[in-house]
Design a protein around this motif. Structure first.
Motif, short mmCIF file in Angstrom:
data_model
loop_
_atom_site.label_atom_id
_atom_site.label_comp_id
_atom_site.label_asym_id
_atom_site.label_seq_id
_atom_site.Cartn_x
_atom_site.Cartn_y
_atom_site.Cartn_z
N GLY A 31 49.85 94.92 -40.92
CA GLY A 31 50.43 94.17 -42.22
C GLY A 31 49.27 93.64 -42.97
N GLY A 32 49.60 93.49 -44.28
CA GLY A 32 48.79 93.00 -45.00
C GLY A 32 49.29 92.60 -46.62
N ARG A 33 48.58 91.68 -47.12
CA ARG A 33 49.11 91.28 -48.52
C ARG A 33 48.00 90.57 -49.47
NH1 ARG A 33 51.22 85.28 -46.25
NH2 ARG A 33 49.55 84.77 -45.13
N LEU A 34 48.29 90.84 -50.46
CA LEU A 34 47.45 90.25 -51.63
C LEU A 34 47.44 88.65 -51.60
CD1 LEU A 34 48.12 92.57 -54.80
CD2 LEU A 34 45.90 92.44 -53.41
N ARG A 35 46.18 88.08 -51.65
CA ARG A 35 46.09 86.63 -51.80
C ARG A 35 45.74 86.20 -53.53
NH1 ARG A 35 48.15 83.87 -47.90
NH2 ARG A 35 46.79 82.25 -48.41
N SER A 36 45.00 87.27 -53.97
CA SER A 36 44.81 87.27 -55.39
C SER A 36 44.42 88.47 -55.94
CB SER A 36 43.76 86.18 -55.64
OG SER A 36 42.54 86.54 -55.19
N GLY A 37 44.81 88.52 -57.26
CA GLY A 37 44.17 89.91 -57.93
C GLY A 37 45.16 90.96 -57.96
N GLY A 38 46.41 90.35 -58.14
CA GLY A 38 47.46 91.31 -57.97
C GLY A 38 47.58 92.52 -59.22
N ALA A 39 46.86 92.38 -60.52
CA ALA A 39 46.67 93.32 -61.37
C ALA A 39 45.67 94.33 -61.01
CB ALA A 39 46.28 92.47 -62.71
N VAL A 40 44.59 93.79 -60.24
CA VAL A 40 43.38 94.80 -59.79
C VAL A 40 43.81 95.63 -58.62
CG1 VAL A 40 41.19 94.49 -58.70
CG2 VAL A 40 42.04 92.95 -60.72
N LEU A 41 44.28 95.05 -57.50
CA LEU A 41 44.99 95.77 -56.46
C LEU A 41 46.40 95.95 -56.33
CD1 LEU A 41 42.61 94.86 -53.46
CD2 LEU A 41 42.39 97.02 -54.69
N GLU A 42 46.98 97.04 -55.82
CA GLU A 42 48.40 97.11 -55.89
C GLU A 42 48.59 97.07 -54.29
OE1 GLU A 42 52.38 99.67 -56.89
OE2 GLU A 42 50.50 100.15 -57.93
N ALA A 43 49.60 96.32 -53.78
CA ALA A 43 49.78 96.19 -52.33
C ALA A 43 50.80 97.53 -52.09
CB ALA A 43 50.14 95.17 -51.70
N LEU A 44 50.76 98.71 -51.57
CA LEU A 44 51.64 99.70 -51.45
C LEU A 44 52.51 99.67 -50.32
CD1 LEU A 44 49.54 102.97 -52.57
CD2 LEU A 44 51.37 101.53 -53.89
N GLY A 45 52.20 98.75 -49.31
CA GLY A 45 53.19 98.28 -48.09
C GLY A 45 52.36 98.72 -46.77
#
Length: 102
Positions: A31-45
């Motif tokens: 698993g994984g998630r963004l902690r910050s920078g949602g515009a920089v990286l996109e979590a695809l799943g």
């Protein structure tokens, strides 16, 4: 040209990683998630490995996901948290700073 960057063992990485816009990060993790920078990286799943078989169907193994994907969208900084190990008995989390360059 964009790159597919496969990370087999997040525990062996330095605390920071520098990639380019368009790069795809593939972590071998549950698993994984963004902690910050949602515009920089996109979590695809999170995804499970699968393979096509002779009859045209797709065979998927049982169990937890084994790959997590992030796409570098724009220059900047992001922080991800990647989960490894058995999610039910021995989970682990690794935080990683990601710098995305143009």
């Amino acid at each position: 040209m964009a790159r597919l960057i496969e990370i087999q063992a997040v525990q062996d990485l330095p605390p920071g990683l520098t990639v380019r816009v368009g790069d795809l990060l593939l972590f071998r993790a549950t698993g994984g998630r963004l902690r910050s920078g949602g515009a920089v990286l996109e979590a695809l799943g999170a995804f499970m490995a699968a393979t096509p078989v002779a009859d045209g169907s797709v065979l998927t193994a049982m169990g937890s996901p084994d790959a997590v994907l992030f796409l570098a969208r724009e220059p900047g900084q992001a922080r991800v948290e990647v989960m490894t190990g058995d999610p039910f008995q021995d989970p682990g989390a690794t935080r990683l700073e990601v710098t995305v360059e143009p």
